[in-house]
Design an enzyme around this catalytic site. Structure first.
Site, mmCIF file in Angstrom:
data_model
loop_
_atom_site.group_PDB
_atom_site.id
_atom_site.type_symbol
_atom_site.label_atom_id
_atom_site.label_comp_id
_atom_site.label_asym_id
_atom_site.label_seq_id
_atom_site.Cartn_x
_atom_site.Cartn_y
_atom_site.Cartn_z
ATOM 1 N N CYS A 1 -0.353 -1.726 -2.252
ATOM 2 C CA CYS A 1 0.076 -2.684 -1.222
ATOM 3 C C CYS A 1 0.536 -2.039 0.084
ATOM 4 O O CYS A 1 0.240 -2.588 1.154
ATOM 5 C CB CYS A 1 1.118 -3.653 -1.766
ATOM 6 S SG CYS A 1 2.103 -3.089 -3.125
ATOM 7 N N ARG B 1 1.448 6.846 -11.851
ATOM 8 C CA ARG B 1 2.867 6.774 -12.188
ATOM 9 C C ARG B 1 3.138 7.744 -13.335
ATOM 10 O O ARG B 1 2.361 7.822 -14.291
ATOM 11 C CB ARG B 1 3.268 5.345 -12.592
ATOM 12 C CG ARG B 1 3.066 4.359 -11.448
ATOM 13 C CD ARG B 1 3.381 2.947 -11.820
ATOM 14 N NE ARG B 1 2.830 2.029 -10.825
ATOM 15 C CZ ARG B 1 2.721 0.721 -10.995
ATOM 16 N NH1 ARG B 1 3.137 0.171 -12.111
ATOM 17 N NH2 ARG B 1 2.198 -0.041 -10.050
ATOM 18 N N GLN C 1 -6.290 -0.570 -10.431
ATOM 19 C CA GLN C 1 -5.930 -1.988 -10.351
ATOM 20 C C GLN C 1 -7.008 -2.759 -9.602
ATOM 21 O O GLN C 1 -7.555 -2.276 -8.611
ATOM 22 C CB GLN C 1 -4.599 -2.164 -9.610
ATOM 23 C CG GLN C 1 -3.398 -1.597 -10.358
ATOM 24 C CD GLN C 1 -2.120 -1.762 -9.555
ATOM 25 O OE1 GLN C 1 -2.071 -1.412 -8.385
ATOM 26 N NE2 GLN C 1 -1.091 -2.301 -10.187
ATOM 27 N N ASP D 1 -6.906 -4.861 -7.334
ATOM 28 C CA ASP D 1 -5.837 -5.297 -6.441
ATOM 29 C C ASP D 1 -6.395 -6.065 -5.254
ATOM 30 O O ASP D 1 -7.437 -5.710 -4.711
ATOM 31 C CB ASP D 1 -5.095 -4.056 -5.922
ATOM 32 C CG ASP D 1 -3.593 -4.212 -6.018
ATOM 33 O OD1 ASP D 1 -3.134 -5.336 -6.239
ATOM 34 O OD2 ASP D 1 -2.894 -3.196 -5.861
ATOM 35 N N HIS E 1 -4.738 -8.373 -1.638
ATOM 36 C CA HIS E 1 -3.583 -8.891 -0.907
ATOM 37 C C HIS E 1 -4.064 -9.899 0.111
ATOM 38 O O HIS E 1 -5.022 -9.652 0.845
ATOM 39 C CB HIS E 1 -2.808 -7.745 -0.257
ATOM 40 C CG HIS E 1 -2.217 -6.818 -1.267
ATOM 41 N ND1 HIS E 1 -2.875 -5.690 -1.704
ATOM 42 C CD2 HIS E 1 -1.066 -6.891 -1.977
ATOM 43 C CE1 HIS E 1 -2.150 -5.088 -2.627
ATOM 44 N NE2 HIS E 1 -1.043 -5.791 -2.818
ATOM 45 N N LYS F 1 6.825 -13.439 -9.473
ATOM 46 C CA LYS F 1 5.410 -13.392 -9.837
ATOM 47 C C LYS F 1 5.093 -14.385 -10.939
ATOM 48 O O LYS F 1 5.995 -14.883 -11.629
ATOM 49 C CB LYS F 1 4.997 -11.978 -10.251
ATOM 50 C CG LYS F 1 5.833 -11.368 -11.368
ATOM 51 C CD LYS F 1 5.400 -9.931 -11.667
ATOM 52 C CE LYS F 1 6.252 -9.348 -12.783
ATOM 53 N NZ LYS F 1 5.743 -8.060 -13.271
ATOM 54 N N HIS G 1 0.221 -10.915 -3.578
ATOM 55 C CA HIS G 1 -0.370 -9.813 -4.351
ATOM 56 C C HIS G 1 -1.058 -10.449 -5.559
ATOM 57 O O HIS G 1 -0.484 -11.327 -6.190
ATOM 58 C CB HIS G 1 0.696 -8.855 -4.874
ATOM 59 C CG HIS G 1 1.636 -8.328 -3.846
ATOM 60 N ND1 HIS G 1 1.733 -6.983 -3.540
ATOM 61 C CD2 HIS G 1 2.567 -8.942 -3.065
ATOM 62 C CE1 HIS G 1 2.674 -6.810 -2.619
ATOM 63 N NE2 HIS G 1 3.192 -7.980 -2.323
#
Length: 639
Positions: A337, A366, A384, A386, A388, A472, A518
């Site tokens: 993000c 991570r 991900q 992902d 946005h 979320k 997100h």
């Protein structure tokens, strides 16, 4: 009299000092027999604990998460009682409930407790459970608590007491066993009808390797023997479906110590599976106006300081990468993000440009602890799906509903018909976990709640499960074994646009702050594929499977014709291979079934002469001979 408000809004008047169990009995004796604990004014209590003021009340049975937690925590106490009876002088650490049952950390001194000892401990637990002893709660002063455990010589409980104050210390007693515990517990031991102790492991006291190593005993318990039997059967099925086992057998992915723990390597078949999932989502996104982007795997440390990820994820990230330049540091990105915020910020935007929907299959990193790594489902590097969405506040609800529709489309295409949605909100008692103003949080939480109500989506609500920057909606699916998994997620965020000072020019010709959504329907490609492997037992949907057929020639003299068949099928985008090994046809069929190839095309003299194939379907058997054209039509019907 006090007023007790139930979840449906109805109010019951009872005498002060009545318990949740008393209220349950006033509703139905059958309900009361099943009540394990209760939530009183938002706090989980013993069902028999007296209520002295007006309160909200929710009753928990085995079918509720909090009911199971209470049941398993009480079972841990029952196991501790059995251990004290079998191993006099044993020292006890902690015994919490966990997602799959309970454990207790113990120090048996010079004695060794192994898996061979578990049946005897189970037998003692069952004997004690049949005594139907009540779990009795008692407030106790710190001085009396210290005196009790000093007399027992239990240094672990004494250490726990050091962090507690007078007025917050309680003991629980069942039968001849007393433990330091805040509770809650089930009414009595008689409810525990079935017990299975699963494993013995080592565990350092309080998780610190400098401390004494203790013995951790894991167990699970149920109110009915039938439920334990079903659970053990489920575990056996889960072992057969373990994605680590099937991933190796199907040649999908691997790990290498030289590359590093928790860093998956996709092999050709696994990569083909992964690419097809990504292509499916790309097409769905393009229909909905998303634009694909690609961002680097690293970013300057300042980027993540601005976003708040360094503060909130710093301990779980890889350490900063230093460059030859003084005071310059980069991080492997923990999330995509911040990069996408920079994409929005790189040029001016008008309200006419919004919503802006940008998507990326972005790999993030991570540093999970080595003991927490688990195949594809818990890794250190993962991709991900992902995206946005930057929109105006007025566009937020419609955009959220569009994302909701996309997520449901993805889950159903993957065969996950049964799912619920969890609204994950901030923990009001722990504001330091989050960034942003109360006003922003209230706006974001209201947006999610209102949107789900509008479409009549079945939801549950969990406090404290929000992301650090916003609430979320998490999708909880059930797999073929009835296990629950969290997959897709949608998050509403007013905070990152503020931290990055993102703006668009509105119709009033003034600068305004966009709202950010997100969204990741798969979540992580790695974890999603691990769940998909286990849900399908490796028998993927035909459109997704890397190898849809195997051509099995009866002898090598038909290999040339098999190549013609393979080329003909390739023109229809049907993928597979020829098993031209010097093996019997029976062996080839068995091996193909073990590889979970959906379709076998058997070729002998008759098929070669007739420009045909004999079709055999995994799990269904022979379908007879078909011409190539007939098979193509049949195949398309199967998709």
């Amino acid at each position: 009299m006090i007023n007790i408000t139930l979840p449906d809004g109805s109010v019951r008047q009872v005498e002060s000092g009545s318990s949740a169990m008393d209220v349950a009995k006033s509703i139905s004796e059958g309900l009361a027999r099943n009540v394990l604990s209760a939530k009183v004014n938002g706090e989980v209590w013993d069902a028999n604990r007296p209520m002295t003021t007006d309160a909200t009340l929710q009753l928990f049975t085995w079918n509720d998460k909090d009911g199971k937690t209470t049941f398993w925590h009480s079972s841990a106490h029952l196991m501790a009682e059995a251990l004290e009876a079998l191993y006099p002088g044993i020292k006890l650490g902690i015994g919490p409930a966990i997602d799959t049952g309970f454990y207790y950390d113990v120090d048996a001194g010079d004695r060794v407790i192994s898996t061979n000892d578990l049946p005897a401990i189970e037998k003692k637990m069952q004997e004690l459970a049949r005594q139907k002893n009540d779990y009795v709660r008692k407030d106790i002063s710190k001085a009396d608590a210290v005196a009790y455990f000093e007399e027992k010589g239990d240094q672990y409980k004494l250490e726990l007491l050091e962090g507690l104050e007078d007025g917050e210390i309680t003991f629980y007693t069942q039968g001849g066993f007393t433990d330091l515990c805040r509770g809650p517990h089930i009414p009595n031991t008689g409810t525990i009808k079935a017990v299975k102790l699963m494993n013995v492991a080592g565990a350092y006291w309080r998780g610190d390797e400098k401390n004494q190593q203790m013995t951790r005993i894991y167990g699970v318990s149920f109110p009915k023997q039938k439920e334990l039997t079903e659970y053990l059967h489920l575990l056996e099925e889960a072992k057969k479906r373990d994605h680590r086992k099937l991933g190796a057998e199907l040649d999908l992915f691997m790990f290498s110590d030289r590359v590093g723990a928790g860093l998956p390597i996709w092999l050709p078949k696994g990569n083909a599976l992964r690419e097809r999932l990504m292509n499916f989502l790309r097409e769905e996104q393009e229909k909905r106006g998303y634009k694909m982007v690609t961002t680097p795997h690293i970013g300057k440390k300042e980027l993540y300081v601005t976003s708040g990820h360094y503060e909130k994820y710093g301990e779980d990230s890889f350490q900063p990468i230093k460059t030859p330049r003084v005071d310059e540091e980069f991080l492997l990105k923990p999330m995509n993000c911040p990069h996408h915020c920079e994409i929005f910020a790189h040029r001016p935007h008008s309200y006419r440009d919004l919503p802006l929907r940008i998507a990326e299959f972005g790999t993030v990193y991570r540093y999970e602890q080595s003991g927490e790594l688990h195949g594809l489902s818990r890794v250190r590097g993962f991709t991900q799906d992902d995206a946005h969405i930057f929109c105006t506040p007025d566009q937020l609800k419609e955009e959220f509903l569009n994302v909701l529709d996309l997520t449901e489309t993805v889950l159903k295409k993957m065969g996950f018909e049964e799912f619920t949605a969890q609204i994950s909100l901030r923990d009001p008692d722990n504001p330091s976990k989050y960034i942003g103003s109360t006003e922003n949080w209230e706006a974001a939480e209201s947006a999610i709640i209102n949107a789900t109500q509008e479409v009549g989506l079945s939801t549950t609500t969990e406090l404290g499960e929000a992301a650090f920057y916003g609430p979320k909606l998490d999708f909880m699916i059930k797999d073929a074994l009835g296990r629950s998994w969290q997959l897709g997620t949608i998050q509403v965020d007013y905070n990152l646009p503020e931290r990055f000072e993102l703006e668009y020019i509105g119709a009033d010709n003034k600068a305004h702050r966009p709202v950010m959504i997100h969204r990741a329907p798969f979540g992580s490609m790695e974890r999603f594929i691990s769940i998909l492997i286990e849900n399908t037992a490796g028998k993927f949907p035909l459109w997704l499977t890397p190898e849809q057929y195997a051509i099995l020639p009866i002898s090598d003299k038909f290999n040339g014709y098999c190549e013609e068949v393979q080329q003909a099928l390739a023109t229809h985008d049907i993928r597979g291979f020829i098993d031209d090994r010097n093996e019997t046809i029976g062996r080839k069929i068995r091996d193909t079934e073990l590889k979970k190839i959906p379709i076998m095309l058997i070729v002998g003299e008759k098929e070669a002469e007739g420009n045909a194939v004999s079709v055999r379907i995994q799990g269904e058997g022979d379908k007879g001979a078909m011409s190539i054209e007939e098979f193509v039509a049949y195949f398309k019907e199967l998709l």
